[in-house]
Design an enzyme around this catalytic site. Structure first.
Site, PDB file in Angstrom:
ATOM      1  N   HIS A 219      -4.078  -3.328  -8.028  1.00  0.00           N
ATOM      2  CA  HIS A 219      -5.362  -3.780  -7.481  1.00  0.00           C
ATOM      3  C   HIS A 219      -6.458  -3.655  -8.533  1.00  0.00           C
ATOM      4  O   HIS A 219      -7.315  -4.528  -8.674  1.00  0.00           O
ATOM      5  CB  HIS A 219      -5.701  -2.965  -6.227  1.00  0.00           C
ATOM      6  CG  HIS A 219      -6.679  -3.629  -5.320  1.00  0.00           C
ATOM      7  ND1 HIS A 219      -7.206  -3.010  -4.221  1.00  0.00           N
ATOM      8  CD2 HIS A 219      -7.259  -4.862  -5.364  1.00  0.00           C
ATOM      9  CE1 HIS A 219      -8.057  -3.853  -3.622  1.00  0.00           C
ATOM     10  NE2 HIS A 219      -8.095  -4.966  -4.290  1.00  0.00           N
TER      11      HIS A 219
ATOM     12  N   GLU B 139       0.854  -1.194   0.000  1.00  0.00           N
ATOM     13  CA  GLU B 139       0.000   0.000   0.000  1.00  0.00           C
ATOM     14  C   GLU B 139       0.888   1.241   0.000  1.00  0.00           C
ATOM     15  O   GLU B 139       1.811   1.351   0.812  1.00  0.00           O
ATOM     16  CB  GLU B 139      -0.892   0.025   1.248  1.00  0.00           C
ATOM     17  CG  GLU B 139      -1.997  -1.011   1.235  1.00  0.00           C
ATOM     18  CD  GLU B 139      -3.277  -0.531   0.537  1.00  0.00           C
ATOM     19  OE1 GLU B 139      -3.294   0.608   0.024  1.00  0.00           O
ATOM     20  OE2 GLU B 139      -4.236  -1.325   0.513  1.00  0.00           O
TER      21      GLU B 139
ATOM     22  N   ASP C 257      -7.217   1.459  -7.934  1.00  0.00           N
ATOM     23  CA  ASP C 257      -5.892   1.806  -7.420  1.00  0.00           C
ATOM     24  C   ASP C 257      -4.850   0.806  -7.927  1.00  0.00           C
ATOM     25  O   ASP C 257      -5.190  -0.350  -8.164  1.00  0.00           O
ATOM     26  CB  ASP C 257      -5.894   1.849  -5.883  1.00  0.00           C
ATOM     27  CG  ASP C 257      -6.225   0.508  -5.243  1.00  0.00           C
ATOM     28  OD1 ASP C 257      -7.279  -0.057  -5.541  1.00  0.00           O
ATOM     29  OD2 ASP C 257      -5.396   0.021  -4.446  1.00  0.00           O
TER      30      ASP C 257
HETATM   31 ZN   LIG Z   1      -6.304  -1.528  -3.149  1.00  0.00          ZN
END
Ligand SMILES: [Zn+2]
Length: 269
Positions: free
Chosen positions: A177, A139, A187
């Protein structure tokens, strides 16, 4: 600031620091507890289903851990690294990732690479449907509408280099993703430097200079070959564009896109 002011400032500072340390201490303890519990499960015999389907146990020591074979990249869609660390250490959220990269390039490691983070959700790439079981999730702190910082990308490239070597991850298996969840996720956002990543061996890029599109070329089948779930064609196209034609937010395939696809399927198939 007078002397008292300095003391108050100092004490408040200590309290703030100890608060944030204390909250992560609890999270770290919980992590250890859970990892230990899974260790016990791994050592267990007999397993419930073994009693019925495979009742004869012969143990072997010729094993190691299963390795991740994909890396899934995300933006956090939150406003700070602290916010994300808090989300990922809150049981109620039911989401996590192996790594979180802050705007200043700081990398937080939240989970052993061999364990299954809750980052991909309902997703599909090729015929793989349990992406969490085969991937590492990274992330990147980003609200979803802004460019990524230089230090973030530098840290990311270093991290990807280590992961690729440690687990022998193919270049094709560094994806986003949105690639594995078309129509559900967007994203990392359109500012993510996929071309730069491919130049460093993570993912592929295209060169359409000499490409000739064959007659009857089927763009949807090309997307499927790359890995996209084409059940919802428009969503698959949207995810493809977000990764490979970032300046174009339409959901239709034009002649230039076809050229890109012709070149990409040679690399991804
Ligand atoms: Zn994501």
């Amino acid at each position: 600031m007078n002397k008292n002011g300095v003391i108050i400032f100092f004490v408040v500072g200590i309290i703030i620091i100890s608060c944030s340390t204390r909250s992560y201490t609890t999270a770290n303890k919980n992590y250890k507890k859970q990892a230990k519990a899974y260790g016990k499960i791994l050592a267990q015999y007999p397993l419930k289903d073994s009693v019925v389907n495979a009742p004869y146990w012969v143990g072997t020591a010729n094993f190691n851990m299963r390795k991740p074979n994909f890396v899934i990249l995300h933006h956090t869609a939150q406003n700070s690294c602290d916010e994300t660390l808090k989300t990922f250490t809150t049981v109620k959220s039911q989401v996590s990732a192996h790594y979180v990269i802050c705007k200043d390039g700081t990398v937080h490691h939240m989970l052993n690479d061999y364990l299954r983070a809750w980052q991909a959700g309902i997703s599909k790439w090729g015929n793989a449907t349990d992406i969490n079981s085969i991937s590492i999730g990274i992330e990147i702190d980003n609200n979803g509408f802004e460019p990524f910082t230089e230090p973030q990308i530098t840290s990311l490239l270093g991290l990807l280099d280590r992961l690729k070597k440690a687990y022998n991850i193919p270049a094709a298996n560094f994806i986003g993703h949105s690639d594995i969840a078309p129509g559900r996720k967007v994203d990392p956002n359109k500012y993510f430097p996929w071309q730069k990543l491919s130049e460093n061996g993570f993912g592929y890029w295209y060169d359409t200079a000499t490409v000739v599109v064959p007659e009857n070329f089927d763009a949807m089948q090309a997307l499927r070959i790359i890995g996209y779930d084409i059940k919802k064609p428009e969503s698959a196209v949207q995810s493809f564009k977000l990764h490979f034609v970032q300046q174009d937010s339409t959901k239709t395939i034009n002649d230039d896109d076809k050229k890109i696809l012709v070149d990409l399927i040679k690399k991804y198939q």
